[in-house]
Design an enzyme around this catalytic site. Structure first.
Site, PDB file in Angstrom:
ATOM      1  N   THR A   1       0.839  -1.205   0.000  1.00  0.00           N
ATOM      2  CA  THR A   1       0.000   0.000   0.000  1.00  0.00           C
ATOM      3  C   THR A   1       0.872   1.251   0.000  1.00  0.00           C
ATOM      4  O   THR A   1       2.021   1.221   0.459  1.00  0.00           O
ATOM      5  CB  THR A   1      -0.925   0.082   1.233  1.00  0.00           C
ATOM      6  OG1 THR A   1      -0.139   0.389   2.401  1.00  0.00           O
ATOM      7  CG2 THR A   1      -1.686  -1.211   1.467  1.00  0.00           C
TER       8      THR A   1
ATOM      9  N   GLY B   1       7.674   7.440  -5.560  1.00  0.00           N
ATOM     10  CA  GLY B   1       8.582   6.329  -5.825  1.00  0.00           C
ATOM     11  C   GLY B   1       8.755   5.373  -4.665  1.00  0.00           C
ATOM     12  O   GLY B   1       9.724   4.601  -4.643  1.00  0.00           O
ATOM     13  N   LEU B   2       7.810   5.372  -3.709  1.00  0.00           N
ATOM     14  CA  LEU B   2       7.974   4.533  -2.517  1.00  0.00           C
ATOM     15  C   LEU B   2       7.858   3.048  -2.844  1.00  0.00           C
ATOM     16  O   LEU B   2       8.661   2.235  -2.361  1.00  0.00           O
ATOM     17  CB  LEU B   2       6.941   4.927  -1.459  1.00  0.00           C
ATOM     18  CG  LEU B   2       6.978   6.396  -1.008  1.00  0.00           C
ATOM     19  CD1 LEU B   2       5.950   6.640   0.091  1.00  0.00           C
ATOM     20  CD2 LEU B   2       8.377   6.779  -0.531  1.00  0.00           C
ATOM     21  N   LEU B   3       6.858   2.679  -3.655  1.00  0.00           N
ATOM     22  CA  LEU B   3       6.737   1.271  -4.032  1.00  0.00           C
ATOM     23  C   LEU B   3       7.958   0.821  -4.827  1.00  0.00           C
ATOM     24  O   LEU B   3       8.458  -0.294  -4.617  1.00  0.00           O
ATOM     25  CB  LEU B   3       5.464   1.048  -4.850  1.00  0.00           C
ATOM     26  CG  LEU B   3       5.289  -0.368  -5.429  1.00  0.00           C
ATOM     27  CD1 LEU B   3       5.373  -1.431  -4.351  1.00  0.00           C
ATOM     28  CD2 LEU B   3       3.976  -0.478  -6.184  1.00  0.00           C
ATOM     29  N   THR B   4       8.447   1.647  -5.716  1.00  0.00           N
ATOM     30  CA  THR B   4       9.628   1.278  -6.505  1.00  0.00           C
ATOM     31  C   THR B   4      10.809   0.968  -5.603  1.00  0.00           C
ATOM     32  O   THR B   4      11.530  -0.023  -5.808  1.00  0.00           O
ATOM     33  CB  THR B   4       9.980   2.418  -7.470  1.00  0.00           C
ATOM     34  OG1 THR B   4       8.889   2.600  -8.392  1.00  0.00           O
ATOM     35  CG2 THR B   4      11.249   2.107  -8.256  1.00  0.00           C
TER      36      THR B   4
ATOM     37  N   TYR C   1       2.281  -3.676 -11.832  1.00  0.00           N
ATOM     38  CA  TYR C   1       3.423  -4.550 -11.560  1.00  0.00           C
ATOM     39  C   TYR C   1       4.225  -4.958 -12.780  1.00  0.00           C
ATOM     40  O   TYR C   1       5.328  -5.486 -12.630  1.00  0.00           O
ATOM     41  CB  TYR C   1       2.939  -5.774 -10.776  1.00  0.00           C
ATOM     42  CG  TYR C   1       2.437  -5.384  -9.404  1.00  0.00           C
ATOM     43  CD1 TYR C   1       3.328  -5.102  -8.379  1.00  0.00           C
ATOM     44  CD2 TYR C   1       1.080  -5.231  -9.157  1.00  0.00           C
ATOM     45  CE1 TYR C   1       2.887  -4.709  -7.127  1.00  0.00           C
ATOM     46  CE2 TYR C   1       0.628  -4.829  -7.901  1.00  0.00           C
ATOM     47  CZ  TYR C   1       1.533  -4.572  -6.898  1.00  0.00           C
ATOM     48  OH  TYR C   1       1.093  -4.166  -5.661  1.00  0.00           O
TER      49      TYR C   1
ATOM     50  N   PHE D   1      -3.330 -14.306  -1.546  1.00  0.00           N
ATOM     51  CA  PHE D   1      -2.335 -14.037  -0.486  1.00  0.00           C
ATOM     52  C   PHE D   1      -1.881 -12.596  -0.569  1.00  0.00           C
ATOM     53  O   PHE D   1      -2.193 -11.889  -1.511  1.00  0.00           O
ATOM     54  CB  PHE D   1      -1.140 -14.993  -0.589  1.00  0.00           C
ATOM     55  CG  PHE D   1      -0.429 -14.999  -1.922  1.00  0.00           C
ATOM     56  CD1 PHE D   1       0.605 -14.108  -2.165  1.00  0.00           C
ATOM     57  CD2 PHE D   1      -0.806 -15.885  -2.923  1.00  0.00           C
ATOM     58  CE1 PHE D   1       1.266 -14.116  -3.398  1.00  0.00           C
ATOM     59  CE2 PHE D   1      -0.146 -15.899  -4.156  1.00  0.00           C
ATOM     60  CZ  PHE D   1       0.881 -15.018  -4.398  1.00  0.00           C
TER      61      PHE D   1
END
Length: 417
Positions: free
Chosen positions: A89, A98-101, A129, A417
């Protein structure tokens, strides 16, 4: 446009920070941000240092990421170690930084060093993704059965093959289910392992959802007494004008034989007052509609991508699976993150495959995400060539790839999951 924010600290979450991490998870998934004590204690049982990542801005968690060890079944029944990604999240106030990256890059690098062959996830949104090298490798379909239209003769005994169906409770499921699931997942490409915690959660011993209620559990035993199938389902209570309009919703249904699968679907359609059965997430080529005398009684109500795979080790991934045909293929694999790119020669036969780095001319050039979509046998290289996502360096190479990689039955992951 992504705006990097260097002041945001991305690091492993400590156990005392788990409540703040869960609040951020709830916020990202549009759930009430408050974390009940019962939920926090249940989540502590899953806590694994280093596998929970958080992005912290001024001491507040604003993005979350979790991974855990998993075993994924490849074509042919061998399993490969996987890095399963979940709990991803980003708080709405911190999008496009760019946090997910950053979290994904950190996790995948560690997974590769650890020796994982692939990473896996169930994508809430399709567009995210692919840019991290994941490709949709297995899809799902849900059917809704109109029971009166099926043509089934519900006066006949259920089952009618000499076996039997018993209703059991959660204690029985925890005893019988794991061994059955192990048999099923060994013959189902795309299936993943279920640990003890999975069975405890899905039988209510550990409850992440305070509204959880016990479902019904039905077990099919063969004429010899072997447990070959298990269905978990719930039903509503819906009446109009003194007539039942009730729906049985399948939460899980696994079977090691077609006979067990057929018996369980027929049982679900035979329950008094049930007029509709929702199948839950099934393989797109599931046998279900054809178990019915009138397959049109089962209409598709959902169809979408499900399991996404990211290859971390091309050689081990291609050598882990079996092949339908025999031949040689040279693949130029591009990977913008530098984790699995290169040129590889695949030598395949009915006995398995050998994959080695090579300098020979490539037959196909493709992104690592597209190779992931092909790896479990579901996607067609010819289709990807037509879409411009795979480039043929040799005329007809797409057909050659399909002859080797595609499978007679489609992969399926029964789990979320």
């Amino acid at each position: 446009m992504t705006r990097p924010h260097p002041d945001i600290d991305i690091r492993p979450v400590t156990e005392p920070e788990l409540a703040d991490w869960l609040r951020a998870v709830n916020t990202g998934f549009l759930r009430a941000p408050t974390v009940p004590d019962s939920d926090l204690e249940a989540r502590r049982t899953q806590f694994e240092p280093g596998r929970f990542l958080g992005a912290f801005d001024g001491g507040r968690c604003v993005a979350t990421f979790r991974s855990f060890d998993q075993q994924l079944t490849a074509v042919g029944g061998a399993t490969v170690p996987a890095d399963a990604v979940t709990g991803v999240t980003v708080t709405p106030t911190h999008r496009r930084h760019g946090l997910l990256t950053r979290m994904m890059a950190r996790d995948l690098a560690v997974a590769k060093d650890r020796g994982d062959v692939v990473a896996t996830l169930i994508a809430a949104e399709y567009p995210i993704y692919g840019r991290y090298g994941f490709g949709p490798a297995a899809w799902m379909t849900e059917w809704t059965i109109d029971v009166p239209r099926t043509g089934l003769d519900l006066r006949r005994p259920v089952p009618d093959d000499g076996g039997r169906i018993d209703l059991v409770d959660g204690d029985d499921v925890r005893k019988l289910g794991p061994e059955l699931h192990e048999r099923v997942r060994r013959i189902q490409p795309g299936a993943v392992n279920r640990d003890e915690m999975w069975w405890r959660v899905h039988t209510g011993v550990v409850r992440f959802d305070p509204t959880w209620t016990e479902p019904f559990y039905a077990v099919y035993r063969s004429p010899e007494g072997e447990v070959q199938g298990l269905a978990t389902y719930e039903s509503d209570d819906n009446w109009h004008d003194k007539q039942p309009h009730n729906t049985a919703t399948v939460k899980q249904l696994i079977a090691s034989t077609p006979a067990a699968e057929r018996a369980l679907w027929r049982y679900l359609c035979s329950i008094d007052w049930i007029t509709h059965v929702k199948s839950g997430w099934r393989a797109p080529d599931d046998l279900l509609p054809l178990f019915l005398p009138d397959p049109r009684a089962a209409r598709i109500t959902a169809q979408a991508d499900w399991l996404w795979v990211r290859l971390l080790d091309v050689v081990r991934a291609l050598e882990a699976r079996t092949y339908e045909g025999e031949g040689s293929l040279v693949l130029e694999v591009t990977d913008r993150d530098g984790l699995a790119g290169g040129r590889y020669r695949l030598e395949a036969s009915s006995e398995g495959g050998s994959c080695t780095p090579t300098t020979a001319d490539a037959d196909l050039t493709l992104d690592v995400a597209d190779l992931a979509a092909l790896w479990l046998g579901d996607e067609s290289a010819v289709r990807l060539v037509a879409l411009g996502r795979v480039r043929e360096e040799r005329a007809g190479a797409g057909r050659s790839a399909d002859a080797l990689l595609r499978t007679s039955r489609r992969p399926w992951c029964p789990d979320m999951f």
